[in-house]
Design a protein around this motif. Structure first.
Motif, PDB file in Angstrom:
ATOM      1  N   HIS A 149     -12.365  -4.743  23.531  1.00 34.77           N
ATOM      2  CA  HIS A 149     -10.936  -4.631  23.811  1.00 34.77           C
ATOM      3  C   HIS A 149     -10.250  -5.990  23.724  1.00 34.77           C
ATOM      4  N   ALA A 177     -12.207  -4.415  16.041  1.00 35.32           N
ATOM      5  CA  ALA A 177     -12.015  -3.078  16.607  1.00 35.32           C
ATOM      6  C   ALA A 177     -11.876  -3.198  18.118  1.00 35.32           C
ATOM      7  N   LYS A 179      -9.025  -1.933  21.690  1.00 38.14           N
ATOM      8  CA  LYS A 179      -7.730  -1.528  22.237  1.00 38.14           C
ATOM      9  C   LYS A 179      -7.063  -2.712  22.928  1.00 38.14           C
ATOM     10  N   PRO A 180      -5.793  -2.977  22.636  1.00 37.71           N
ATOM     11  CA  PRO A 180      -5.112  -4.075  23.331  1.00 37.71           C
ATOM     12  C   PRO A 180      -4.810  -3.703  24.777  1.00 37.71           C
ATOM     13  N   GLU A 186      -1.328  -6.743  21.669  1.00 38.69           N
ATOM     14  CA  GLU A 186      -1.075  -5.958  20.465  1.00 38.69           C
ATOM     15  C   GLU A 186      -0.206  -6.741  19.483  1.00 38.69           C
ATOM     16  N   ARG A 190      -1.259  -7.836  15.632  1.00 40.16           N
ATOM     17  CA  ARG A 190      -0.453  -7.451  14.468  1.00 40.16           C
ATOM     18  C   ARG A 190       0.052  -8.690  13.719  1.00 40.16           C
ATOM     19  N   TRP A 201      -7.167  -5.715  11.872  1.00 45.80           N
ATOM     20  CA  TRP A 201      -7.334  -5.091  13.191  1.00 45.80           C
ATOM     21  C   TRP A 201      -7.232  -3.585  13.015  1.00 45.80           C
ATOM     22  N   GLY A 203      -7.835  -1.328  15.624  1.00 43.94           N
ATOM     23  CA  GLY A 203      -7.569  -0.657  16.893  1.00 43.94           C
ATOM     24  C   GLY A 203      -8.827  -0.099  17.540  1.00 43.94           C
ATOM     25  N   GLU A 204      -8.609   0.769  18.520  1.00 41.30           N
ATOM     26  CA  GLU A 204      -9.722   1.382  19.245  1.00 41.30           C
ATOM     27  C   GLU A 204     -10.346   2.486  18.406  1.00 41.30           C
TER      28      GLU A 204
END
Length: 329
Positions: A149, A177, A179-180, A186, A190, A201, A203-204
């Motif tokens: 994360h 990989a 989750k922010p 985030e 980006r 990036w 994401g989750e």
């Protein structure tokens, strides 16, 4: 035994503590125990409580000790417990540790990082991972993965910053990989993706996608500034995936003092030098792969189950001794 496992992470969370709780529930059920995973202690009668996270489970542990003062208790020390909360919130964190019949650390160097008085009740349980299939990485590219994360403890963009320093002819691509944890993280991810052609990036992602990412990668970077014993290291070792790791206790306690793939924590220039060496020196990359593959046996489900059973035996014996010493307590 009827065992309750307390984790602050709710059902459906991909947080490491939730994954650990659910994996342990499966291992303990395989041993014949009945297991309930809860986010708080709600006076459930049980023969043993396992609390993940000393600080976050402080109120649950206090309630358990009030309701079932003669039952055994295991407290699992997370990275934030060891490297943050015991210093920032010492009263609650250390009180929880004091109430435990057995403390569990998830890497081999935890005893060096907690008060000496707790060392006699500390046991190590290394987290296990599945055995992955062979690598499917593209031989024309040098993809590396960062899995975790996006938060301060993970120093999640360190590999991306290192990749910016690589020479133009480098084929390295960083796939991140995770989750922010905040809108700021985030936004940083980006922005990095927009300005850094070597960084993506995604994401989750779920467990099968993580496993696929590992098989497609030639290297993994774990850049955390604090870890209690990251399961992603276990997963990489079981996959035979070479690792470049920050030189924190939580990584050294899994990979060993002599592992050649450490970089100075928070130093992307040092990491960039290791990345260049891994890309251009097949013998160095092979040595890293050999080292993690030799560690793989430490992270089997059978080894974790045996260590967890030993911790339970220790907690039960310790509580029984205390109860005999104080039969009316």
């Amino acid at each position: 035994m009827m065992i309750v496992i307390i984790t602050p992470a709710p059902t459906g969370s991909k947080a490491g503590n939730r994954a650990t709780a659910e994996r342990w529930a499966g291992l303990l059920e395989h041993e014949g125990h009945q297991v309930s995973v809860q986010t708080d202690y709600i006076d459930t009668p049980c023969d043993l409580l396992i609390a993940l996270h000393a600080w976050r489970s402080h109120s649950a542990v206090a309630r358990f000790r009030k309701v079932q003062p003669r039952a055994p208790l295991i407290v699992v020390l997370t990275g934030t417990d060891i490297y943050h909360h015991q210093h920032k919130f010492p009263e609650d964190t250390l009180r929880t540790m004091e109430q435990a019949d057995c403390l569990v650390g998830l890497h081999r160097r935890v005893a060096l990082d907690i008060p000496e008085r707790f060392a006699p009740r500390l046991m190590t349980v290394l987290q296990s991972a599945e055995q992955l299939g062979a690598s499917t990485g593209d031989t024309d590219n040098f993809q590396l993965c960062v899995i975790g994360h996006l938060r301060d403890e993970k120093d999640a963009l360190r590999a991306a910053l290192a990749a910016r320093l690589l020479p133009d002819d480098s084929a390295i691509k960083v796939i991140n990989a995770g989750k922010p944890h905040t809108p700021e993280w985030e936004a940083q991810a980006r922005q990095e993706q927009e300005t850094n052609p070597r960084f993506e990036w995604i994401g989750e992602i779920d467990k099968p996608a993580i496993q696929a990412l590992m098989r497609q990668s030639k290297l993994m970077v774990i850049s955390s500034v604090m870890e209690g014993g990251a399961n992603v290291v276990s997963e990489a070792c079981r996959a035979g995936l070479p690792i470049l790791a920050s030189d924190i206790s939580g990584n050294i306690g899994l990979l060993g003092d002599e592992y050649p793939g450490y970089f100075r924590t928070g130093d992307h220039q040092d990491l960039a030098q290791l990345l260049t060496r891994a890309e251009n020196s097949p013998s160095f990359l092979a040595e890293l792969k050999n080292r993690v593959s030799r560690r793989a046996a430490d992270f089997t489900p059978e080894a974790e189950q045996a260590s967890l059973a030993a911790a339970i035996d220790r907690a039960v014996a310790q509580r029984a001794a205390l109860n005999r010493a104080n039969p009316s307590g």
